[in-house]
Design an enzyme around this catalytic site. Structure first.
Site, PDB file in Angstrom:
ATOM      1  N   GLU A  84      -1.335  -0.203  -2.120  1.00 37.60           N
ATOM      2  CA  GLU A  84      -0.174  -0.587  -1.307  1.00 37.60           C
ATOM      3  C   GLU A  84      -0.410  -0.369   0.191  1.00 37.60           C
ATOM      4  O   GLU A  84       0.434   0.176   0.907  1.00 37.60           O
ATOM      5  CB  GLU A  84       1.091   0.155  -1.766  1.00 37.60           C
ATOM      6  CG  GLU A  84       1.476  -0.101  -3.208  1.00 37.60           C
ATOM      7  CD  GLU A  84       1.889  -1.538  -3.516  1.00 37.60           C
ATOM      8  OE1 GLU A  84       2.110  -2.321  -2.566  1.00 37.60           O
ATOM      9  OE2 GLU A  84       1.985  -1.878  -4.706  1.00 37.60           O
ATOM     10  N   GLY A  85      -1.564  -0.819   0.671  1.00 40.52           N
ATOM     11  CA  GLY A  85      -1.921  -0.690   2.079  1.00 40.52           C
ATOM     12  C   GLY A  85      -0.931  -1.351   3.016  1.00 40.52           C
ATOM     13  O   GLY A  85      -0.858  -0.985   4.193  1.00 40.52           O
ATOM     14  N   GLU A 167      11.257  -3.587   0.421  1.00 40.71           N
ATOM     15  CA  GLU A 167      12.099  -3.300  -0.733  1.00 40.71           C
ATOM     16  C   GLU A 167      11.145  -3.226  -1.911  1.00 40.71           C
ATOM     17  O   GLU A 167      10.648  -4.246  -2.381  1.00 40.71           O
ATOM     18  CB  GLU A 167      13.142  -4.401  -0.948  1.00 40.71           C
ATOM     19  CG  GLU A 167      14.114  -4.094  -2.045  1.00 40.71           C
ATOM     20  CD  GLU A 167      15.188  -5.169  -2.170  1.00 40.71           C
ATOM     21  OE1 GLU A 167      15.284  -5.756  -3.266  1.00 40.71           O
ATOM     22  OE2 GLU A 167      15.895  -5.420  -1.186  1.00 40.71           O
ATOM     23  N   VAL A 168      10.842  -2.020  -2.345  1.00 34.98           N
ATOM     24  CA  VAL A 168       9.839  -1.816  -3.385  1.00 34.98           C
ATOM     25  C   VAL A 168      10.350  -2.393  -4.697  1.00 34.98           C
ATOM     26  O   VAL A 168      11.483  -2.142  -5.106  1.00 34.98           O
ATOM     27  CB  VAL A 168       9.503  -0.318  -3.523  1.00 34.98           C
ATOM     28  CG1 VAL A 168       8.480  -0.099  -4.632  1.00 34.98           C
ATOM     29  CG2 VAL A 168       8.977   0.228  -2.199  1.00 34.98           C
ATOM     30  N   CYS A 178       2.553 -20.365  -4.398  1.00 33.84           N
ATOM     31  CA  CYS A 178       1.765 -21.082  -3.391  1.00 33.84           C
ATOM     32  C   CYS A 178       2.690 -21.478  -2.232  1.00 33.84           C
ATOM     33  O   CYS A 178       3.921 -21.357  -2.329  1.00 33.84           O
ATOM     34  CB  CYS A 178       1.122 -22.327  -4.001  1.00 33.84           C
ATOM     35  SG  CYS A 178       2.303 -23.605  -4.485  1.00 33.84           S
TER      36      CYS A 178
END
EC number: 2.7.1.21
Length: 194
Positions: A84-85, A167-168, A178
């Site tokens: 989660e960089g 918002e996780v 796409c």
């Protein structure tokens, strides 16, 4: 010579599974690996990196005040991994750069590049600037067979394009899409609100 890697992709591409695979390979060879995750991501518990396939490992939680360099220097692992960089701060990324440059330890960071509004996250922007190697992890659009490059956020099953950047959430809130399908959903949402 160690390098900083940023491996980015949209949701559902297997980023975390890849991170856990690398961690396994290091530990199987009796090499030391440190895994980090931003403290904000508590979906699977505090200090856990968990893939959608159910594979999980403990991780060191970090926030904007964490002294990453000191933590790594005390442990001196063979490799550093971070999930989660996108949730990292620019300061966190610069600390990981120091790990690579001063301790000669490779750092591999996984995360999203862009948010549901198609803007860069702070951590992703810093990683795109400072990473030695930038690699895309590919997956397909939820609605068609094109490469997914964007994320749709949903609320009550309806795509939304406004709200807080962070918002996780997982499949209940986000889907990989796409550009064409993202634009189609956006136009459909605009048409309904007009």
């Amino acid at each position: 010579m160690a390098q900083l890697y940023f491996r980015y992709a949209t949701m559902g591409s297997g980023k975390t599974a890849d991170l856990l695979k690398i961690a396994y390979n290091y530990t199987e060879q009796e090499k030391k690996v440190l895994i980090f995750t931003p403290a904000i991501d508590t979906r699977f518990g505090v200090g856990r990196v968990t893939s959608r396939m159910g594979i999980s490992k403990p991780a060191i939680t970090i926030d904007p005040k964490t002294d990453i360099f000191d933590l790594v220097q005390r442990e001196m692992p063979d490799c550093v991994l971070c999930d989660e960089g996108n949730f990292l701060t620019r300061g966190n990324v610069l600390e990981f750069c120091r790990v690579v440059d001063e301790l000669d330890i490779p750092v591999i960071i996984y995360g999203l590049k862009n948010d549901f509004q198609n803007n860069l996250f702070e951590g992703s922007e810093a990683l795109l600037i400072y990473a030695d190697k930038i690699e895309e992890v590919k997956t397909v659009c939820w609605y068609c067979n094109r490469k997914a490059t964007m994320v749709l956020r949903f609320k009550d099953g309806v795509p939304i394009f406004e709200g807080q950047q962070i918002e996780v959430g997982g499949n209940e809130s986000y889907l990989p899409v796409c550009r064409r399908c993202w634009n189609k959903a956006r136009e459909g949402t605009k048409a309904k609100s007009d």
